[in-house]
Write a protein that holds these residues in place. Structure first.
Motif, mmCIF file in Angstrom:
data_model
loop_
_atom_site.group_PDB
_atom_site.id
_atom_site.type_symbol
_atom_site.label_atom_id
_atom_site.label_comp_id
_atom_site.label_asym_id
_atom_site.label_seq_id
_atom_site.Cartn_x
_atom_site.Cartn_y
_atom_site.Cartn_z
ATOM 1 N N ARG A 168 -16.363 48.238 29.349
ATOM 2 C CA ARG A 168 -16.452 48.806 30.690
ATOM 3 C C ARG A 168 -15.418 48.140 31.597
ATOM 4 N NH1 ARG A 168 -19.671 51.918 28.958
ATOM 5 N NH2 ARG A 168 -21.916 52.030 29.045
ATOM 6 N N LYS A 169 -15.022 48.882 32.618
ATOM 7 C CA LYS A 169 -14.095 48.330 33.602
ATOM 8 C C LYS A 169 -14.819 47.283 34.454
ATOM 9 C CE LYS A 169 -11.314 49.621 37.589
ATOM 10 N NZ LYS A 169 -10.845 50.706 38.435
ATOM 11 N N ILE A 170 -14.181 46.145 34.660
ATOM 12 C CA ILE A 170 -14.760 45.116 35.530
ATOM 13 C C ILE A 170 -14.406 45.466 36.966
ATOM 14 C CG2 ILE A 170 -14.680 42.682 36.160
ATOM 15 C CD1 ILE A 170 -14.182 42.076 33.237
ATOM 16 N N SER A 171 -15.415 45.548 37.817
ATOM 17 C CA SER A 171 -15.192 45.949 39.204
ATOM 18 C C SER A 171 -14.402 44.869 39.959
ATOM 19 C CB SER A 171 -16.522 46.196 39.911
ATOM 20 O OG SER A 171 -17.202 44.976 40.076
ATOM 21 N N LYS A 172 -13.798 45.297 41.046
ATOM 22 C CA LYS A 172 -13.027 44.362 41.868
ATOM 23 C C LYS A 172 -13.926 43.270 42.433
ATOM 24 C CE LYS A 172 -9.984 48.077 43.085
ATOM 25 N NZ LYS A 172 -10.046 49.257 43.902
ATOM 26 N N THR A 173 -15.145 43.619 42.776
ATOM 27 C CA THR A 173 -16.081 42.643 43.321
ATOM 28 C C THR A 173 -16.410 41.571 42.296
ATOM 29 O OG1 THR A 173 -17.058 44.389 44.676
ATOM 30 C CG2 THR A 173 -18.315 42.364 44.431
ATOM 31 N N ARG A 174 -16.711 41.998 41.077
ATOM 32 C CA ARG A 174 -17.051 41.040 40.020
ATOM 33 C C ARG A 174 -15.846 40.150 39.695
ATOM 34 N NH1 ARG A 174 -20.783 40.047 36.168
ATOM 35 N NH2 ARG A 174 -22.129 41.801 36.581
ATOM 36 N N ARG A 178 -15.527 35.915 40.385
ATOM 37 C CA ARG A 178 -15.113 34.945 39.374
ATOM 38 C C ARG A 178 -13.963 34.069 39.880
ATOM 39 N NH1 ARG A 178 -13.821 38.373 35.774
ATOM 40 N NH2 ARG A 178 -11.563 38.265 35.978
ATOM 41 N N ARG A 179 -13.120 34.637 40.715
ATOM 42 C CA ARG A 179 -11.925 33.925 41.181
ATOM 43 C C ARG A 179 -12.137 33.140 42.482
ATOM 44 N NH1 ARG A 179 -7.422 38.651 40.036
ATOM 45 N NH2 ARG A 179 -7.719 38.695 37.788
ATOM 46 N N THR A 180 -13.376 33.034 42.951
ATOM 47 C CA THR A 180 -13.609 32.346 44.228
ATOM 48 C C THR A 180 -13.253 30.874 44.169
ATOM 49 O OG1 THR A 180 -15.903 31.905 43.669
ATOM 50 C CG2 THR A 180 -15.459 33.880 44.964
ATOM 51 N N HIS A 181 -13.236 30.278 42.998
ATOM 52 C CA HIS A 181 -12.969 28.845 42.879
ATOM 53 C C HIS A 181 -11.487 28.535 42.725
ATOM 54 C CE1 HIS A 181 -17.247 28.334 42.656
ATOM 55 N NE2 HIS A 181 -17.293 29.197 41.659
ATOM 56 N N TYR A 182 -10.648 29.578 42.616
ATOM 57 C CA TYR A 182 -9.205 29.360 42.495
ATOM 58 C C TYR A 182 -8.653 29.215 43.903
ATOM 59 C CZ TYR A 182 -9.779 31.372 37.786
ATOM 60 O OH TYR A 182 -10.174 31.638 36.518
ATOM 61 N N LYS A 183 -8.496 27.991 44.342
ATOM 62 C CA LYS A 183 -8.023 27.766 45.702
ATOM 63 C C LYS A 183 -6.796 26.864 45.677
ATOM 64 C CE LYS A 183 -12.463 28.183 47.998
ATOM 65 N NZ LYS A 183 -13.453 28.320 46.974
ATOM 66 N N ALA A 184 -5.904 27.105 46.591
ATOM 67 C CA ALA A 184 -4.741 26.239 46.736
ATOM 68 C C ALA A 184 -5.145 25.020 47.561
ATOM 69 C CB ALA A 184 -3.611 26.979 47.433
ATOM 70 N N THR A 185 -4.611 23.870 47.190
ATOM 71 C CA THR A 185 -4.901 22.652 47.952
ATOM 72 C C THR A 185 -3.659 22.225 48.706
ATOM 73 O OG1 THR A 185 -4.299 21.290 46.060
ATOM 74 C CG2 THR A 185 -6.623 21.864 46.288
ATOM 75 N N VAL A 186 -3.871 21.637 49.849
ATOM 76 C CA VAL A 186 -2.762 21.146 50.665
ATOM 77 C C VAL A 186 -2.309 19.810 50.102
ATOM 78 C CG1 VAL A 186 -2.082 20.433 52.973
ATOM 79 C CG2 VAL A 186 -3.687 22.307 52.680
#
Length: 65
Positions: free
Chosen positions: A6-12, A16-24
């Motif tokens: 099945r296609k993974i929705s944009k929300t899902r 999953r990517r909420t923890h990919y953050k850039a650090t200063v």
């Protein structure tokens, strides 16, 4: 090769990517030269390479050798 059933929705996907953050990057100021640089990194200032407040490489001496 494996394919998704099945296609993974944009929300899902975004959840999953909420923890990919850039650090200063932390910036230090040298007490000797006053130059801003990254912590634990050597940096050039007026033809000399400094690390931990000491001259590591002097370009004028290297050029003569």
């Amino acid at each position: 090769m494996a394919h998704p059933k099945r296609k993974i929705s944009k929300t899902r996907r975004d959840k999953r990517r909420t923890h990919y953050k850039a650090t200063v990057a932390q910036i230090a100021t040298c007490p000797i030269t006053g130059e801003a640089h990254l912590y634990h990194r050597a940096y050039w200032h007026e033809g000399k390479m400094y690390y931990r407040g000491q001259v590591v490489i002097d370009k004028s001496i290297v050029a003569l050798a």
